[in-house]
Design a protein around this motif. Structure first.
Motif, short mmCIF file in Angstrom:
data_model
loop_
_atom_site.label_atom_id
_atom_site.label_comp_id
_atom_site.label_asym_id
_atom_site.label_seq_id
_atom_site.Cartn_x
_atom_site.Cartn_y
_atom_site.Cartn_z
N UNK A 208 53.70 36.18 28.05
CA UNK A 208 54.08 37.21 29.04
C UNK A 208 52.81 37.83 29.60
N UNK A 209 52.93 38.36 30.82
CA UNK A 209 51.77 38.95 31.47
C UNK A 209 51.54 40.38 30.96
N UNK A 210 50.32 40.65 30.48
CA UNK A 210 49.97 42.01 30.06
C UNK A 210 49.38 42.77 31.25
N UNK A 211 48.75 42.05 32.17
CA UNK A 211 48.17 42.69 33.34
C UNK A 211 47.28 41.72 34.08
N UNK A 212 46.77 42.17 35.22
CA UNK A 212 45.89 41.28 35.98
C UNK A 212 44.86 42.09 36.76
N UNK A 213 43.79 41.41 37.13
CA UNK A 213 42.81 41.94 38.08
C UNK A 213 42.67 40.91 39.17
N UNK A 214 42.80 41.35 40.42
CA UNK A 214 42.65 40.44 41.55
C UNK A 214 41.47 40.88 42.39
N UNK A 215 40.78 39.90 42.93
CA UNK A 215 39.67 40.17 43.84
C UNK A 215 39.99 39.48 45.16
N UNK A 216 39.97 40.28 46.22
CA UNK A 216 40.29 39.74 47.54
C UNK A 216 39.03 39.81 48.40
N UNK A 217 38.65 38.67 48.93
CA UNK A 217 37.42 38.64 49.73
C UNK A 217 37.46 37.40 50.62
N UNK A 218 37.32 37.63 51.91
CA UNK A 218 37.35 36.51 52.84
C UNK A 218 35.94 36.28 53.37
N UNK A 219 35.33 35.17 52.96
CA UNK A 219 33.93 34.88 53.34
C UNK A 219 33.78 34.59 54.83
N UNK A 220 34.91 34.39 55.54
CA UNK A 220 34.81 34.13 56.98
C UNK A 220 34.74 35.44 57.78
N UNK A 221 34.92 36.57 57.11
CA UNK A 221 34.95 37.85 57.84
C UNK A 221 33.65 38.61 57.72
N UNK A 222 33.41 39.53 58.65
CA UNK A 222 32.17 40.30 58.60
C UNK A 222 32.18 41.33 57.46
N UNK A 223 33.34 41.51 56.82
CA UNK A 223 33.43 42.39 55.64
C UNK A 223 33.17 41.58 54.35
N UNK A 224 32.55 40.39 54.50
CA UNK A 224 32.44 39.51 53.33
C UNK A 224 31.60 40.07 52.19
N UNK B 240 39.37 45.11 44.86
CA UNK B 240 39.91 44.88 43.52
C UNK B 240 41.30 45.50 43.42
N UNK B 241 42.20 44.78 42.80
CA UNK B 241 43.52 45.34 42.46
C UNK B 241 43.73 45.12 40.97
N UNK B 242 44.07 46.19 40.29
CA UNK B 242 44.26 46.14 38.84
C UNK B 242 45.65 46.66 38.52
N UNK B 243 46.36 45.95 37.71
CA UNK B 243 47.69 46.42 37.33
C UNK B 243 48.02 45.92 35.93
#
Ligand SMILES: CC(C)(COP(=O)(O)OP(=O)(O)OC[C@H]1O[C@@H](n2cnc3c(N)ncnc32)[C@H](O)[C@@H]1OP(=O)(O)O)[C@@H](O)C(=O)NCCC(=O)NCCS
Length: 191
Positions: free
Chosen positions: A85-101, A106-109
């Motif tokens: 079963x899932x205890x939790x997760x950390x996600x990292x969102x990053x688009x290398x094609x964008x100028x915000x690269x 981070x999303x933590x839950x």
């Protein structure tokens, strides 16, 4: 050396982490097949958590998009599991094609029973390192000002409030909310 591939990160997992209560969880990268486990986790969350989720992860379509983003490398998700079963997760969102690269989000839950056990800190540290390896210089976390516990936890993890955007988001009930952006500068990746 900076790497953008999944293979180099994948070789580091699974890892086992002992939490403050003595429970041992397994950390590994999310696979598309984890969809059902994540849906079960999301659908068991307290209503107050669901109210503020950035995307409604109780919906199959949202999970499909998440899995697609993982497949194309725009998202890296590290999951912590115990007994299948899932205890939790950390996600990292990053688009290398964008100028915000240079910025990663981070999303933590965590499932409620795993909060306050050090798992959030450990997942954040792991995802920071993955981000540094991908060349990310700054980590951002987004929440509403009502999420005072999360704000306090992110401050302890080294984040500071960078912006407060007025009436920027709507919650799950369609009510407008302010959006707090907290950020944390990352150092260079360690060789
Ligand atoms: C926010 C969250 C991820 C933190 O994870 P956690 O496992 O509870 O945090 P940890 O036990 O690793 O604690 C990390 C630090 O934050 C502090 N902290 C954690 N929860 C806190 C709270 N509610 N109030 C104040 N400080 C808190 C801890 O004391 C610790 O600091 P320290 O290591 O310097 O003592 C988790 O509580 C959660 O899933 N909350 C709901 C989802 C959410 O709001 N996510 C944020 C939006 S991205």
């Amino acid at each position: 050396m900076k790497t953008n591939g999944r293979a180099s990160v994948q070789s580091e997992y699974p890892k086992f982490v002992t939490l403050s209560g003595g429970v041992q969880v397994r950390l590994r990268l999310m696979e598309p097949a984890d969809k059902e486990m994540i849906l079960a986790f999301a659908r068991a969350l307290p209503p107050d958590d669901l109210l503020f989720l950035r995307t409604d992860i109780t919906q199959t379509g949202v999970l499909d998009e998440w899995a697609r983003n993982v497949a194309i490398g725009v998202t890296v998700t590290l999951i912590a599991e115990l007994d299948g079963a899932l205890a939790g997760y950390a996600s990292l969102h990053n688009d290398q094609a964008r100028w915000t690269r240079r910025v990663g989000e981070i999303r933590l839950l965590l499932a409620p029973r795993f909060r306050g056990s050090g798992l959030g800190r450990r997942l954040a540290e792991e995802i920071f390192r993955i981000g540094q390896d991908r060349g990310i210089k700054k980590m951002a976390a987004m929440m509403t000002p009502d999420q005072t516990g999360a704000q306090a936890a992110f401050e302890r993890l080294g984040f500071q409030v960078e912006a407060l955007l007025q009436q920027w988001v709507v919650d799950r009930k369609g009510r407008p909310r302010d959006l707090l952006i907290m950020t944390h500068e990352l150092g260079e990746a360690k060789e």
